[in-house]
Scaffold this motif. Structure first.
Motif, mmCIF file in Angstrom:
data_model
loop_
_atom_site.group_PDB
_atom_site.id
_atom_site.type_symbol
_atom_site.label_atom_id
_atom_site.label_comp_id
_atom_site.label_asym_id
_atom_site.label_seq_id
_atom_site.Cartn_x
_atom_site.Cartn_y
_atom_site.Cartn_z
ATOM 1 N N ARG A 171 0.810 -1.210 0.000
ATOM 2 C CA ARG A 171 0.000 0.000 0.000
ATOM 3 C C ARG A 171 0.851 1.271 0.000
ATOM 4 O O ARG A 171 0.406 2.299 -0.481
ATOM 5 N N LYS A 172 2.040 1.152 0.577
ATOM 6 C CA LYS A 172 2.894 2.334 0.703
ATOM 7 C C LYS A 172 2.068 3.518 1.220
ATOM 8 O O LYS A 172 1.902 4.542 0.555
ATOM 9 N N VAL A 173 1.511 3.309 2.401
ATOM 10 C CA VAL A 173 0.542 4.234 2.964
ATOM 11 C C VAL A 173 1.133 5.633 3.132
ATOM 12 O O VAL A 173 2.146 5.825 3.802
ATOM 13 N N LYS A 174 0.492 6.618 2.495
ATOM 14 C CA LYS A 174 0.922 8.000 2.638
ATOM 15 C C LYS A 174 0.467 8.545 3.987
ATOM 16 O O LYS A 174 -0.573 8.189 4.502
ATOM 17 N N LYS A 175 1.271 9.419 4.557
ATOM 18 C CA LYS A 175 1.005 10.038 5.847
ATOM 19 C C LYS A 175 0.870 9.004 6.961
ATOM 20 O O LYS A 175 0.133 9.196 7.930
ATOM 21 N N LEU A 176 1.569 7.871 6.814
ATOM 22 C CA LEU A 176 1.570 6.858 7.861
ATOM 23 C C LEU A 176 2.376 7.376 9.048
ATOM 24 O O LEU A 176 3.550 7.698 8.916
ATOM 25 N N ARG A 177 1.722 7.447 10.211
ATOM 26 C CA ARG A 177 2.390 7.993 11.387
ATOM 27 C C ARG A 177 2.772 6.917 12.396
ATOM 28 O O ARG A 177 3.796 7.049 13.077
ATOM 29 N N GLY A 178 1.925 5.896 12.543
ATOM 30 C CA GLY A 178 2.224 4.945 13.603
ATOM 31 C C GLY A 178 1.342 3.720 13.587
ATOM 32 O O GLY A 178 0.580 3.477 12.644
ATOM 33 N N ILE A 179 1.447 2.944 14.658
ATOM 34 C CA ILE A 179 0.683 1.710 14.798
ATOM 35 C C ILE A 179 0.268 1.541 16.251
ATOM 36 O O ILE A 179 1.021 1.887 17.170
ATOM 37 N N VAL A 180 -0.943 1.040 16.460
ATOM 38 C CA VAL A 180 -1.403 0.622 17.789
ATOM 39 C C VAL A 180 -1.498 -0.897 17.753
ATOM 40 O O VAL A 180 -2.279 -1.453 16.976
ATOM 41 N N VAL A 181 -0.696 -1.560 18.551
ATOM 42 C CA VAL A 181 -0.654 -3.023 18.541
ATOM 43 C C VAL A 181 -1.268 -3.562 19.833
ATOM 44 O O VAL A 181 -0.930 -3.132 20.924
ATOM 45 N N SER A 182 -2.217 -4.489 19.694
ATOM 46 C CA SER A 182 -2.899 -5.082 20.846
ATOM 47 C C SER A 182 -2.361 -6.475 21.136
ATOM 48 O O SER A 182 -1.888 -7.174 20.233
ATOM 49 N N PHE A 183 -2.467 -6.875 22.392
ATOM 50 C CA PHE A 183 -2.072 -8.215 22.816
ATOM 51 C C PHE A 183 -3.343 -8.936 23.279
ATOM 52 O O PHE A 183 -3.760 -8.804 24.437
ATOM 53 N N ILE A 184 -3.947 -9.683 22.375
ATOM 54 C CA ILE A 184 -5.243 -10.295 22.637
ATOM 55 C C ILE A 184 -5.117 -11.378 23.714
ATOM 56 O O ILE A 184 -4.272 -12.261 23.631
ATOM 57 N N GLY A 185 -5.990 -11.287 24.719
ATOM 58 C CA GLY A 185 -5.961 -12.271 25.791
ATOM 59 C C GLY A 185 -4.677 -12.229 26.601
ATOM 60 O O GLY A 185 -4.352 -13.180 27.320
ATOM 61 N N GLY A 186 -3.926 -11.124 26.488
ATOM 62 C CA GLY A 186 -2.696 -10.981 27.251
ATOM 63 C C GLY A 186 -1.478 -11.636 26.648
ATOM 64 O O GLY A 186 -0.398 -11.610 27.234
ATOM 65 N N GLN A 187 -1.608 -12.232 25.444
ATOM 66 C CA GLN A 187 -0.471 -12.923 24.836
ATOM 67 C C GLN A 187 0.318 -11.966 23.943
ATOM 68 O O GLN A 187 -0.220 -11.379 23.022
ATOM 69 N N PRO A 188 1.608 -11.813 24.188
ATOM 70 C CA PRO A 188 2.427 -10.911 23.379
ATOM 71 C C PRO A 188 2.661 -11.460 21.975
ATOM 72 O O PRO A 188 2.569 -12.667 21.734
ATOM 73 N N ILE A 189 2.956 -10.571 21.045
ATOM 74 C CA ILE A 189 3.388 -10.967 19.710
ATOM 75 C C ILE A 189 4.899 -11.206 19.757
ATOM 76 O O ILE A 189 5.524 -11.087 20.807
ATOM 77 N N ASP A 190 5.479 -11.540 18.616
ATOM 78 C CA ASP A 190 6.932 -11.671 18.525
ATOM 79 C C ASP A 190 7.508 -10.255 18.540
ATOM 80 O O ASP A 190 7.567 -9.572 17.519
ATOM 81 N N MET A 191 7.930 -9.808 19.719
ATOM 82 C CA MET A 191 8.354 -8.422 19.884
ATOM 83 C C MET A 191 9.627 -8.106 19.098
ATOM 84 O O MET A 191 9.823 -6.969 18.664
ATOM 85 N N ASP A 192 10.495 -9.097 18.906
ATOM 86 C CA ASP A 192 11.727 -8.864 18.145
ATOM 87 C C ASP A 192 11.419 -8.590 16.673
ATOM 88 O O ASP A 192 11.939 -7.626 16.087
ATOM 89 N N LYS A 193 10.587 -9.426 16.097
ATOM 90 C CA LYS A 193 10.218 -9.250 14.693
ATOM 91 C C LYS A 193 9.436 -7.954 14.498
ATOM 92 O O LYS A 193 9.660 -7.214 13.526
ATOM 93 N N PHE A 194 8.548 -7.682 15.430
ATOM 94 C CA PHE A 194 7.755 -6.459 15.357
ATOM 95 C C PHE A 194 8.652 -5.221 15.403
ATOM 96 O O PHE A 194 8.466 -4.273 14.640
#
Length: 247
Positions: free
Chosen positions: A117-140
């Protein structure tokens, strides 16, 4: 028909002296103690208490200075309060699909979205941890560093969660939000916490939490102050802070 409650409020473990003090005249002390205890627990520099998770995300977006037309990435199953808060700034949430096993943000889909998409005016991301389980924080972290966008972690379900023995909220996110609502913690109180390691973001959040009122400490007349922005009244009560701190 037998009714089984989703949760029961409990005050058995509440220290009565805390509540008595909070209801008397030591509200600010309990709020400060709550914030200090919390940042030590998480392992971050700053903690800003507020009324609930919505006010926490709103303060975070104020602090990172969201503008009209900005684009913010988030997962398709994120709580509706977050895209709603984004729209309050006339900004646009861009939804990314989730992993079919964990229901967390799919990091491969995130990379595809950023690449295709090459999103124009992309400023940031809000990342959720569903059920308290973290994502792969290193890859993220690799993905967001490459794209130079801010990160707000929605840890409303992840208080105490860890990744590689580090608590969520102590990584490299710009800001992290936590919730103490009754359905998440078995307490008759409400509140939320916003954490950060950034001096400037902390100062902005503190300022906007209290009507954007800026006082000149050199002035001897207490009621003289400047209003430097469109702030909010998002201060947690001393009683709620006492409940949240002691349970």
């Amino acid at each position: 028909m037998l009714e089984i409650p989703f949760y029961r409020k409990s005050i058995d473990s509440i220290n009565d002296s805390y509540l008595r003090s909070a209801m008397a005249d030591n509200c600010s002390k309990f709020i400060n103690d709550f914030e200090n205890d919390f940042k030590k627990y998480i392992g971050c520099e700053y903690a800003v208490s507020t009324i609930n998770a919505y006010t926490a995300i709103h303060l975070a977006l104020c602090a990172v200075d969201i503008k009209r037309g900005d684009k913010i990435l988030c997962s398709v199953n994120i709580h509706p309060s977050i895209p709603s808060a984004i729209r309050q700034f006339d900004a646009e949430p861009i939804f990314v699909d989730v992993d079919e096993t964990t229901y967390n943000l799919d990091l491969d889909k995130l990379q595809e979205t950023l690449k295709e998409r090459k999103v124009k005016k992309l400023r940031g991301i809000v990342v959720s941890f569903i059920g308290g389980q973290p994502i792969d924080m290193d890859k993220f972290a690799q993905i967001v560093r490459k794209n130079k966008i801010f990160v707000i972690e929605d840890a409303t379900d992840a208080l105490g969660a860890t990744f590689k023995n580090k608590r969520i909220g102590s990584f490299n996110a710009d800001m992290t939000i936590f919730s103490f609502m009754p359905f998440r913690k078995n307490i008759p109180a409400q509140g939320a916490m916003l954490t950060t390691n950034d001096d400037e973001l902390y100062e902005k959040a503190i300022l906007m939490r209290n009507h954007a009122i800026k006082k000149d400490e050199t002035k001897t007349i207490e009621y003289l102050y400047d209003v430097v922005g469109a702030g909010c009244d998002y201060n947690i009560s001393g009683v709620d802070a006492a409940y949240c701190r002691t349970v």
